[in-house]
Design an enzyme around this catalytic site. Structure first.
Site, PDB file in Angstrom:
ATOM      1  N   ASP A 103       0.860  -1.213  -0.149  1.00  9.68           N
ATOM      2  CA  ASP A 103      -0.009   0.045   0.051  1.00  9.68           C
ATOM      3  C   ASP A 103       0.708   1.253  -0.110  1.00  9.68           C
ATOM      4  O   ASP A 103       1.346   1.727   1.002  1.00  9.68           O
ATOM      5  CB  ASP A 103      -1.024  -0.029   1.077  1.00  9.68           C
ATOM      6  N   ARG A 142       3.737   2.569   3.193  1.00 10.04           N
ATOM      7  CA  ARG A 142       4.642   1.800   3.634  1.00 10.04           C
ATOM      8  C   ARG A 142       6.067   2.073   3.897  1.00 10.04           C
ATOM      9  O   ARG A 142       6.860   1.959   4.750  1.00 10.04           O
ATOM     10  CB  ARG A 142       4.221   0.253   3.333  1.00 10.04           C
ATOM     11  N   ARG A 148      -7.766  10.103   2.415  1.00  5.06           N
ATOM     12  CA  ARG A 148      -6.926   9.403   1.438  1.00  5.06           C
ATOM     13  C   ARG A 148      -7.692   9.445  -0.007  1.00  5.06           C
ATOM     14  O   ARG A 148      -7.159   9.061  -0.902  1.00  5.06           O
ATOM     15  CB  ARG A 148      -6.813   8.068   1.796  1.00  5.06           C
ATOM     16  N   LYS A 193      -9.372   0.925  -5.803  1.00  8.77           N
ATOM     17  CA  LYS A 193     -10.043   0.573  -4.464  1.00  8.77           C
ATOM     18  C   LYS A 193     -10.845   1.514  -3.980  1.00  8.77           C
ATOM     19  O   LYS A 193     -10.528   2.689  -4.408  1.00  8.77           O
ATOM     20  CB  LYS A 193      -8.924   0.117  -3.566  1.00  8.77           C
ATOM     21  N   HIS A 214     -12.183  -1.650   9.306  1.00  2.37           N
ATOM     22  CA  HIS A 214     -11.143  -2.208   9.936  1.00  2.37           C
ATOM     23  C   HIS A 214     -11.856  -2.948  11.574  1.00  2.37           C
ATOM     24  O   HIS A 214     -11.272  -3.726  12.068  1.00  2.37           O
ATOM     25  CB  HIS A 214      -9.995  -1.467  10.372  1.00  2.37           C
ATOM     26  N   ASP A 229     -10.507  -7.250   0.237  1.00  2.00           N
ATOM     27  CA  ASP A 229      -9.875  -6.318   1.102  1.00  2.00           C
ATOM     28  C   ASP A 229      -9.186  -7.418   2.006  1.00  2.00           C
ATOM     29  O   ASP A 229      -9.795  -8.482   2.019  1.00  2.00           O
ATOM     30  CB  ASP A 229     -10.486  -5.158   1.781  1.00  2.00           C
TER      31      ASP A 229
END
Length: 333
Positions: free
Chosen positions: A78, A86, A144, A174, A187, A259
């Site tokens: 990502d 990352r 984002r 996505k 999450h 995901d």
């Protein structure tokens, strides 16, 4: 490689993209490759230290896969810029999609990112975010997203896709069919949206339609339950959304992936047998399990059992592995 010569274990394993612990080719990673026969890896901050280490990790992993008679691996990360990136310094740090103000900005992000990713042998970026941040709510994706205008999100997104893929990095749009209306983080728990397909096509889906027209390699499904379309299953487990909407109606024939199945919205609600059953029914190609644990091997076992006992599942599975191998041939061979 000819998939008609693949073993059932290879046909099952190619459907899995897994995370792992460590920064080198260790026994856990070898097991995922030589026994589970995974199709891909996803890297997180705990797998990464510096460019040379990352390059060695990716190179040694691919070499081990080849020595086991396996196809090259998808190695994904990502790297959206901003909140989700990352790779840290010395890799180029970008402020993120909300700060992209022109096609030139989007192109610069994609070209530099592609060069740096390919330099360390990463071949897939879980980007761009094609969600449209819905006006009037505190959208979970606001920090984002490219913005709240579908045309703008489409324009910036396809610029990123073209320049990532034009420089050898597979792009993954996505989170289909769009999480911009959502305020609850998947999450933690599963968001529910009552929006219907007409509203989605008017606002949320245009960027994904643009991504499909421009040859995006992959599309990632969200973990949201869109009750106006499918009253029972979230997008990542929904044949109505993945098979009927994305593939049949919108004509996408690239990689479709879930995901992370470890997220609370999925792992907290369903057992792995139910999850895999739905994924196979939905013609989803890649099962994404980002953390070490029994689910990776359990998913492999369940896919293997299903393709070995059902002719229909086996036929659909061959089509999925064909799509996987097509992208590997396009980008990895």
């Amino acid at each position: 490689m000819n998939i008609t010569e693949f073993t059932l274990e290879q046909l099952a394993g190619q459907r899995i993209m897994a995370g792992f612990e460590g920064t080198e080719l260790n026994s856990e990673l070898k097991f995922l490759i030589d026994t589970v026969k995974i199709g891909g890896l996803i890297l997180f901050s705990g797998n990464l230290s510096d460019p040379e280490q990352i390059k060695e990790l990716c190179s040694s992993t691919q070499a081990y896969a080849a020595s086991c008679g396996q196809p090259p691996l998808f190695i994904a990360i990502d790297q959206e810029g901003g909140e989700v990136a990352r790779l840290k310094k010395p890799f180029t740090q970008f402020p993120g999609n909300p700060y992209i103000k022109s096609e030139k900005d989007a192109e610069e992000f994609a070209v530099i990112s592609a060069k740096e990713l390919s330099g360390v042998r990463i071949n897939m970026n879980m980007a761009p975010v094609m969600d449209v941040a819905y006006r009037g709510v505190e959208s979970v994706i606001k920090g984002r997203a490219f913005g709240d205008n579908p045309a703008w999100v489409s324009k910036m997104g396809i610029t990123v896709i073209k320049h990532l893929q034009g420089n050898g990095i597979m792009a993954v749009a996505k989170h289909f069919p769009g999480i911009g209306r959502t305020t609850l983080d998947s999450h933690i728990d599963m968001p529910f949206l009552e929006v219907d397909s007409e509203a989605l096509f008017a606002f949320d889906l245009p960027p994904f339609e643009a991504a499909i027209r421009n040859g995006v390699a992959g599309i990632m499904l969200s973990h949201i339950l869109y009750s106006g379309i499918d009253t029972e299953w979230p997008a990542s487990l929904s044949p109505v959304i993945a098979k009927d909407l994305l593939r049949a109606k919108m004509g996408f024939d690239g990689l479709v992936m879930t995901d992370d199945l470890d997220m609370g919205s999925i792992a907290g609600r369903y057992d792995i047998k139910t999850i895999i059953k739905q994924i196979l029914l939905a013609d989803i190609d890649l099962v994404l399990i980002c953390h070490k644990g029994p689910w990776i091997e359990n998913a492999f076992d369940e896919i293997l059992r299903s393709i070995g006992t059902s002719r229909a599942v086996a036929g659909a599975g061959m089509e999925s592995v064909s799509r996987i191998m097509r992208q590997k041939k396009n980008f990895l061979f």
